[in-house]
Design an enzyme around this catalytic site. Sequence first.
Site, PDB file in Angstrom:
ATOM      1  N   CYS A  48       0.699  -1.194   0.055  1.00  0.00           N
ATOM      2  CA  CYS A  48       0.178   0.137  -0.026  1.00  0.00           C
ATOM      3  C   CYS A  48       0.998   1.278   0.077  1.00  0.00           C
ATOM      4  CB  CYS A  48      -0.776  -0.064   1.352  1.00  0.00           C
ATOM      5  SG  CYS A  48      -1.908   1.591   1.488  1.00  0.00           S
ATOM      6  N   CYS A 103      -1.265   3.665  -6.532  1.00  0.00           N
ATOM      7  CA  CYS A 103      -2.279   3.234  -5.448  1.00  0.00           C
ATOM      8  C   CYS A 103      -2.427   1.736  -5.997  1.00  0.00           C
ATOM      9  CB  CYS A 103      -3.335   3.810  -5.427  1.00  0.00           C
ATOM     10  SG  CYS A 103      -4.612   2.913  -4.483  1.00  0.00           S
TER      11      CYS A 103
END
Length: 266
Positions: free
Chosen positions: A76, A187
């Site tokens: 992440c 992302c």
Amino acid sequence: MARDSDAPVGVFDSGVGGLSVLGEIHQLLPNESLLYVADCGHIPYGEKTPEFIRQRCVTIAEFFREQGAKALVIACNTATVAGVADLRERYPDWPLVGMEPAVKPAAAATQSGVVGVLATTGTLQSAKFAALLDRFATDVQVITQPCPGLVELIETGDLVSPVIRQLLWRYVEPLLEARCDTIILGCTHYPFLKPLLREMIPSSITLIDTGAAVARQLGRLLNQRDLLSTSRPVEAQFWTSGNPENFRNILPVLWKKSDSVRFFGS
Ligand code: DGL
């Protein structure tokens, strides 16, 4: 804590996004047993404070250490900018891989001199991202585009509906208008939108994400410490702080069917 080469690798994200990284890890290092925490109960990280995310990182890292994980992957970008420094300080001897938007390779790849970055608000506003631009993007123009709402739709397994198509177009159109020829998917949820993106943008535009690089870095770290597994892996195990039933339903779309999904209550 046992840290032999047969121990599993812990991987986490705010939700399903890290499965795009898990797939790369599994492909490159098929002998590794994988544990995955999806912190769906606290999604989206992109709109949370860095302090909140940092604490989630510590809670999840502690869980993986209790499970005997030999290494940790923060799958992440948003959690990495908020929490990786703290985790490295807490566990200096634990192999740890974080991830950040691929500014360096994008700056090297662009011909037009204009690079677009799709990422969360949290990543784009971070000092770590600003430092990345200062370091690698002084000779190129970088257009940043936060994408609120995209992650929530991807979490429902929606990768093609008119709603997500419209939202994605709203974020991509400014990048095309600015003549970006290279777009960074900053992302880990966004690689799942590659097929949809490809329908929207000219084929000459390069899409860059860092899942494969993260897998390679994990391989390097394990190799350096003689921790690469040579045995048959145990099937991947999943935990979610959201609804396990929802996660079980989306797994066959983004990874593969698994009945090993448990509630992560920490
Ligand atoms: N997948 C995460 C990332 O790579 C963030 C998603 C979220 O906002 O929770 O940045």
